[in-house]
Design an enzyme around this catalytic site. Structure first.
Site, mmCIF file in Angstrom:
data_model
loop_
_atom_site.group_PDB
_atom_site.id
_atom_site.type_symbol
_atom_site.label_atom_id
_atom_site.label_comp_id
_atom_site.label_asym_id
_atom_site.label_seq_id
_atom_site.Cartn_x
_atom_site.Cartn_y
_atom_site.Cartn_z
ATOM 1 N N LYS A 36 0.194 3.909 -2.628
ATOM 2 C CA LYS A 36 -0.738 5.034 -2.512
ATOM 3 C C LYS A 36 -0.026 6.365 -2.304
ATOM 4 O O LYS A 36 -0.672 7.418 -2.357
ATOM 5 C CB LYS A 36 -1.737 4.768 -1.382
ATOM 6 C CG LYS A 36 -2.626 3.551 -1.638
ATOM 7 C CD LYS A 36 -3.672 3.385 -0.553
ATOM 8 C CE LYS A 36 -4.538 2.153 -0.787
ATOM 9 N NZ LYS A 36 -3.971 0.928 -0.226
ATOM 10 N N SER B 284 -5.933 3.710 4.525
ATOM 11 C CA SER B 284 -5.358 2.936 3.412
ATOM 12 C C SER B 284 -6.438 2.260 2.569
ATOM 13 O O SER B 284 -6.300 1.117 2.135
ATOM 14 C CB SER B 284 -4.377 1.880 3.949
ATOM 15 O OG SER B 284 -3.601 1.336 2.904
ATOM 16 N N LYS C 231 2.841 6.611 4.656
ATOM 17 C CA LYS C 231 2.029 5.473 4.246
ATOM 18 C C LYS C 231 2.682 4.154 4.624
ATOM 19 O O LYS C 231 3.864 3.930 4.380
ATOM 20 C CB LYS C 231 1.805 5.502 2.723
ATOM 21 C CG LYS C 231 0.734 4.568 2.253
ATOM 22 C CD LYS C 231 -0.633 5.016 2.719
ATOM 23 C CE LYS C 231 -1.630 3.880 2.748
ATOM 24 N NZ LYS C 231 -1.375 2.868 3.789
ATOM 25 N N SER D 199 0.798 -1.233 0.000
ATOM 26 C CA SER D 199 0.000 0.000 0.000
ATOM 27 C C SER D 199 0.830 1.283 0.000
ATOM 28 O O SER D 199 0.265 2.374 -0.085
ATOM 29 C CB SER D 199 -0.956 0.007 1.193
ATOM 30 O OG SER D 199 -2.097 -0.761 0.921
#
Length: 389
Positions: free
Chosen positions: A68, A125, A231, A65
Site C-alpha cells: 500500500k 491498512s 506502513k 500490506s
C-alpha cells in the site's frame, strides 16, 4: 629461485588474507546486528537516499500490506495533479467490499471521501478502501495494478512486481527492502501523507450508529518519538514487515524490515536501526521542497517563462563531526521546452557535489501549468507587439 618463489607465494597468501579480511570486515559491518532476525532490511536517509545499512536488500520477498506504499503514492500523485480532490466522493463496488483481511467494512454502494478512504488505508491498512480507490483512479484494480508496475519501472525498481493493490497473498507479487525504501522516499515527497500515516487513532463514520475506530497498525507512531509512518505488513508467508519513517531535527530516515518473526521483534529491530541513524549521522538542509531555483524559457506558451522548483527536500548527509563544506551546487535546465507544460513536469536537474563526488541528483519540476498560446498571441508576440509574459 626457490627463495624468490616462496617469497612470492607467501606475499600472495598474506595479500589475499588482507583482501578477504577487509571484505569480511566490510560485510560484517554491513550486516552488523541491527536486524539479525529479519530476512532482509535497509536503512536510508530520505533526502539523499544514502544507504546507512542493508541486509539482503535486493532479495525478492512478499511485501504483504507494505504494498500500500505504492497504492498511496499513486493516490497522492493523482491529488497533486488535480485529477482527484480530497473531498471527492468514492463509491464502493461489490468487489471492493468483498476484500478480506484488514478492512473498514465498506458496504457495496457506500460512499466516502478520498480523505476518508486514505485514512482507512494509511491508519487501518484497509484492503477494501485500497481497492475502492484503485477503481476510482483507474477504473479497475487490474488497470491500477498496471499503473503500479509502470511507476515501479519509472522509479528504476528491479525487484518489484505487483499483482494487487493490497498485498493479499498471490503468486508473483513481490518486492525488496531496497525497492520499498525507494517507494517510501518517493511517497514522502508528498508531505501531507504523514498527516495520515502518523496518526495513531481516528474515526470514520462519525455521528452515525456505525462509528468506526481506526488504530494505527504501526505502533511505533505512538511509542518511538519522531515516527510518523509509513506502513506495516503481515501474512503467514511474509511474516512481520514494516516500512517506517522518522524525523528528528532536520533528518528524515526510512527503515524497512521484511520477514521478522513477531511484531515485537520487528518493532525492536526498526527502533534499533533508527537509533543508529540518528546517533551517527547529521543532515544539512540545502533547499526545501517546492523552492524555486530559477526560470526556464518556454516556447509557444501563454507564459514565456516558468519557475523550476525542487521536487523534494535537498540535503547533504555527513557523519557526526564531519564538515559539510566544499559543496558545489549545479543547476541545468532543459532547452527547447515547448508548451503545453504541466505542473510537475521535469524541466531541469540539480546536482550537489562534494570534492568531485555526486552526493545528490534531483529533478527540478515545473511549478505550474503553462497552456499553449493561441495563434493571435503568437502572431503579436512575433512582431514584438505583445510584451507581457
Amino acid at each position: 629461485m626457490k627463495k624468490i618463489c616462496s617469497f612470492i607465494i607467501c606475499s600472495f597468501i598474506i595479500f589475499s588474507s588482507i583482501v578477504i579480511g577487509s571484505a569480511y570486515s566490510y560485510a560484517a559491518e554491513g550486516n552488523s546486528e541491527l536486524a539479525p532476525e529479519a530476512k532482509s532490511a535497509i536503512l536510508i536517509e530520505r533526502d539523499t537516499g544514502s544507504i546507512l545499512y542493508e541486509k539482503n536488500s535486493h532479495e525478492k520477498l512478499p511485501p504483504a500490506s507494505m504494498t500500500k506504499v505504492m497504492t498511496m503514492l499513486l493516490i497522492m500523485q493523482a491529488i497533486d495533479k488535480g485529477t482527484l480532490s480530497w473531498n471527492e466522493k468514492v463509491r464502493t463496488s461489490e468487489y471492493a467490499a468483498s476484500m478480506g483481511g484488514s478492512q473498514i467494512f465498506l458496504e457495496p454502494g457506500e460512499e466516502m471521501t478520498v480523505e476518508q478512504m486514505l485514512k482507512g488505508i494509511a491508519i487501518g491498512s484497509a484492503n477494501d478502501a485500497a481497492v475502492a480507490m484503485a477503481e476510482k483512479i483507474a477504473g479497475s484494480e487490474e488497470s491500477f495494478v498496471a499503473m503500479m508496475n509502470k511507476e515501479a519501472k519509472a522509479l528504476g525498481l528491479k525487484d518489484t512486481h505487483f499483482q494487487n493493490t493490497t498485498g493479499l497473498p498471490v503468486k508473483d507479487h513481490y518486492s525488496s527492502a531496497y525497492d520499498m525504501a525507494i517507494m517510501a522516499k518517493e511517497l514522502l515527497k508528498y508531505e501531507k501523507i504523514t498527516k495520515f500515516t502518523g496518526t495513531y487513532e481516528d474515526y470514520l463514520r462519525e455521528n452515525t450508529d456505525k462509528k468506526f475506530w481506526l488504530v494505527n497498525t504501526n505502533k511505533l507512531v505512538k511509542f518511538y518519538p519522531g515516527v510518523d509512518g509509513l506502513k506495516t505488513g503481515f501474512t503467514n508467508e511474509a511474516k512481520f514487515c514494516l516500512t517506517a519513517t522518522a524525523k528528528k531535527n532536520n533528518m528524515r530516515i526510512i527503515a524497512v524490515v521484511f520477514g521478522a518473526p513477531s511484531t515485537k521483534v520487528r518493532n525492536a529491530q526498526v527502533s534499533k536501526m533508527l537509533d543508529f541513524a540518528f546517533s551517527q549521522y547529521v543532515t544539512h538542509p540545502l533547499y526545501k521542497s517546492g523552492q524555486s531555483l530559477g526560470e526556464v524559457k518556454v516556447s509557444k506558451g501563454e507564459k514565456k517563462y516558468i519557475h523550476a522548483v525542487t521536487s523534494e527536500p535537498i540535503s547533504v548527509l555527513t557523519k557526526r563531526g564531519e564538515k559539510s563544506d566544499n559543496i558545489v551546487k549545479t543547476k541545468t535546465f532543459r532547452k527547447n521546452l515547448k508548451a503545453p507544460i504541466h505542473k510537475g513536469d521535469i524541466v531541469g536537474t540539480l546536482t550537489v557535489q562534494k570534492d568531485g563526488k555526486v552526493l545528490v541528483k534531483s529533478d527540478l519540476v515545473a511549478k505550474e501549468n503553462v497552456k499553449s498560446a493561441g495563434w493571435w498571441k503568437l502572431f503579436k508576440r512575433s512582431f514584438g507587439l505583445f510584451t507581457q509574459n
